[in-house]
Design an enzyme around this catalytic site. Structure first.
Site, PDB file in Angstrom:
ATOM      1  N   CYS A 130       0.819  -1.219   0.000  1.00 25.35           N
ATOM      2  CA  CYS A 130       0.000   0.000   0.000  1.00 25.35           C
ATOM      3  C   CYS A 130       0.849   1.263   0.000  1.00 25.35           C
ATOM      4  O   CYS A 130       0.530   2.245  -0.696  1.00 25.35           O
ATOM      5  CB  CYS A 130      -0.955  -0.001   1.186  1.00 25.35           C
ATOM      6  SG  CYS A 130      -0.201  -0.456   2.749  1.00 25.35           S
ATOM      7  N   HIS A 242      -2.595   6.444   4.417  1.00 22.69           N
ATOM      8  CA  HIS A 242      -1.157   6.572   4.656  1.00 22.69           C
ATOM      9  C   HIS A 242      -0.669   7.913   4.107  1.00 22.69           C
ATOM     10  O   HIS A 242      -1.130   8.371   3.052  1.00 22.69           O
ATOM     11  CB  HIS A 242      -0.388   5.472   3.936  1.00 22.69           C
ATOM     12  CG  HIS A 242      -0.599   4.097   4.481  1.00 22.69           C
ATOM     13  ND1 HIS A 242      -1.259   3.834   5.659  1.00 22.69           N
ATOM     14  CD2 HIS A 242      -0.204   2.883   3.988  1.00 22.69           C
ATOM     15  CE1 HIS A 242      -1.269   2.522   5.874  1.00 22.69           C
ATOM     16  NE2 HIS A 242      -0.637   1.923   4.876  1.00 22.69           N
TER      17      HIS A 242
END
Length: 344
Positions: A130, A242
């Site tokens: 990710c 994130h």
């Protein structure tokens, strides 16, 4: 004729997001099957306005599956991805199991779509980590324009990247602090509430963690082996999305204004970069969104041809589920796969 899609790991964070995105994007599926381990048998999951009952992976008939979105971890993928592929399905795997296999393409559609044709070797396509996915979406247009030499990245990774138990731990610890209750770390090695942990995945002999190693190896596989990259990966008390502080050194000159213009036109990127309080994107705003957001673009005067920027994206979407669905859409758009004839 529509496709039959299997989502393996349908009860996990990413599996549920895959089902949601398939419905949102009106993916051309005649049938979607939710699969998980036997302990999840009968659990209900949402697929658009429908509810699917989870079936046991061990008892699934693989013969008429066209596309398998695999999100059940490396051990399950190692065993089951070749079985799905042998039965004629294309597997798009979200684990780290196949990312470093030379015969398995590692794909981010906005970045290296042409490499997807390599899936025929094993019938498997890998999703990157990710933190890598959002990074390479932001790096690609800059690399094409000025050729990247070196990247230094510090990540601020949400707890959802570690699964539902990690999200529950942040929630539980936060409540414990306010109620003066006992606070015991279980999922993380140290307390995560109101704290940051500079440690994701296992430590290696050189002092880097495996998460940091993944970013190095995957970026090289996707963008080019000559790029040098070093990473420090940090878990932060954020539920979703994130963030990354990225410093880039280029072979050719590139200004912040040029970078801003390139990124504004790049697929998958949205630039929000006003030099004023609030003129940037935070993880809270990126949650639930498809784009990779880029802010704080500025020149780095400490190196020749250097830029710094801030990159934020929903790790469950672009970092995992959305990217997998986009790969499936790419296969269909390029007519690389066809639906199997289904029994009447």
């Amino acid at each position: 004729m529509g496709y039959k899609v299997a989502v393996v790991g349908a009860t996990g964070n990413v599996g549920r997001e895959m089902l949601s995105i398939l419905a949102e994007r009106a993916f051309p599926a005649d049938e979607v099957v939710a699969l998980a381990s036997r302990r999840s048998l009968g659990t209900e999951v949402s697929y658009g306005d429908k509810t699917l009952k989870v079936k046991a992976l061990e008892h699934c008939d693989l013969s008429d599956i066209d596309i398998c979105l695999m999100s059940a971890g490396s051990a399950v993928s190692k065993e089951w991805s070749p079985k799905f592929a042998a039965a004629g399905a294309v597997v798009i795997d979200n684990s780290s199991c196949w990312r470093y296999d030379a015969d398995v393409p590692l794909i981010v559609p906005e970045v290296n779509a042409d490499a997807v044709a390599g899936f025929r070797k094993k019938g498997i396509i890998a999703n990157p980590n990710c933190s890598t996915a959002q990074l390479v979406v932001a790096l690609k247009p800059l690399h094409d324009a000025a050729k990247i030499k070196r990247v230094v990245v510090a990540t601020y990774q949400s707890v959802s990247g570690a699964g539902k138990d990690a999200m529950d731990e942040l929630d539980r610890q936060t409540k414990a602090i306010y109620s003066l209750a006992e606070l015991e770390p279980k999922k993380f090695p140290k307390r995560i509430a109101f704290n940051v942990i500079p440690h994701i995945d296992v430590f290696q002999d050189d002092g880097y963690t495996r998460e940091e190693w993944k970013m190095v190896v995957e970026t090289k596989k996707i963008l080019g082996s000559k790029i040098k990259l070093t990473a420090t990966c940090v878990r932060v008390p954020v539920f979703i999305s994130h963030s990354e502080a990225v410093n880039i050194e280029f072979e050719k000159p590139i200004t912040a204004d040029e970078a801003r213009a390139l990124l504004s036109r790049a697929p998958g990127c949205i630039v929000i970069d006003r030099r004023e309080p609030g003129g940037y994107v935070t993880p809270y705003e990126a949650a639930g969104e498809d784009a990779t957001y880029i802010s704080r673009i500025r020149e780095d005067a400490t190196v020749e041809n250097g830029l710094s920027m801030w990159v934020v994206s929903d790790n469950l979407r672009k970092g995992a589920a959305l990217n997998a669905v986009q790969i499936a859409e790419l296969l269909i758009k390029r007519k690389l796969i066809q639906a199997k004839p289904k029994a009447a």
